[in-house]
Design an enzyme around this catalytic site. Structure first.
Site, mmCIF file in Angstrom:
data_model
loop_
_atom_site.group_PDB
_atom_site.id
_atom_site.type_symbol
_atom_site.label_atom_id
_atom_site.label_comp_id
_atom_site.label_asym_id
_atom_site.label_seq_id
_atom_site.Cartn_x
_atom_site.Cartn_y
_atom_site.Cartn_z
ATOM 1 N N ARG A 67 -11.546 -1.518 11.033
ATOM 2 C CA ARG A 67 -10.364 -1.735 10.196
ATOM 3 C C ARG A 67 -9.313 -0.688 10.557
ATOM 4 N NH1 ARG A 67 -9.162 1.413 4.876
ATOM 5 N NH2 ARG A 67 -7.323 0.330 4.105
ATOM 6 N N ASP A 126 -4.755 -3.987 8.459
ATOM 7 C CA ASP A 126 -4.424 -4.188 7.051
ATOM 8 C C ASP A 126 -3.059 -4.853 6.881
ATOM 9 O OD1 ASP A 126 -6.605 -3.456 5.617
ATOM 10 O OD2 ASP A 126 -5.727 -1.655 4.742
ATOM 11 N N LEU A 187 -8.533 -2.760 -5.959
ATOM 12 C CA LEU A 187 -8.681 -1.589 -6.823
ATOM 13 C C LEU A 187 -9.761 -0.679 -6.269
ATOM 14 C CD1 LEU A 187 -8.621 -3.450 -10.261
ATOM 15 C CD2 LEU A 187 -6.711 -2.318 -9.118
ATOM 16 N N GLY A 190 -7.373 3.428 -3.154
ATOM 17 C CA GLY A 190 -6.035 2.855 -3.070
ATOM 18 C C GLY A 190 -6.000 1.608 -3.934
#
Length: 205
Positions: A67, A126, A187, A190
């Protein structure tokens, strides 16, 4: 210190916890592989290996995905890294937009390519889930010329999380993901709220 990692094997998530302190991502990856090959349970007793690694064979690894927080305006989808040297360099250059995240992602992918030279390595961004959001989402209330000159743009974050929630909901409802219109919440580690229309990122806080 206590390190926690999540590994995907045979479509299952295996959480790996070790007490070993590592200084580099290369050492961390080696520690994970050691644990997978010689795992222990929560009481410290040896259990059957989750996967057996050898120098010449890596079973059950179709690819390694990292990621990456920021793909800038350059990356709009998951990208293969191990066959594209320029891609890794570009991700490193985008560290100016994510200085706490992108350098570590580059280091992780470097470690993966060194440890598994025959396994494809990918970067999942992201920001890519919101790449094709309406232009109004990407614009700040600033003069357009100023934004163009300095590359000022809203990108949207936690896209991998919002995209996962969208696809999981579609699967649960047994509907085509392109019919999903939701507000999703990310949630923890971040937080953000996103609007999703027709299965695509529309806006993000």
């Amino acid at each position: 210190g206590l390190q926690s990692h999540k590994i995907f094997l045979r479509k299952e998530v295996v959480e790996v916890r070790t007490e070993k302190t590592t200084r580099t991502h290369q050492e961390a990856l080696a520690s994970i592989l050691e644990h997978l090959s010689n795992p222990v349970n929560e009481w410290g007793n040896a259990v059957p290996p989750l996967v057996v690694f050898s120098e010449n064979e890596v079973p059950d690894l179709s690819g390694i995905v990292c990621r990456v927080v920021h793909g800038g305006a350059e990356f709009h989808d998951t990208t293969r890294i191990d066959t594209n040297g320029r891609a890794l360099q570009t991700i490193a250059e985008l560290s100016v937009l994510a200085p706490l995240h992108n350098p570590h992602a580059v280091s992780c992918m470097d470690a993966a390519m060194i440890s598994f030279p025959n396994v494809p390595v990918f970067a999942a961004f992201d920001t890519s889930f919101f790449f094709n959001s309406p232009e109004a989402f990407h614009m700040y209330a600033l003069p357009r010329e100023l934004c163009r000159q300095y590359g000022i743009r809203r990108y949207g974050f936690h896209g991998t999380s919002h995209q996962y929630l969208t696809k999981r909901l579609a699967a649960k409802l047994r509907r085509d993901v392109n019919t999903i219109n939701i507000v999703s919440l990310h949630l923890g580690n971040g937080a953000s709220v996103a609007a999703v229309r027709h299965g695509r990122g529309l806006s993000c806080s």
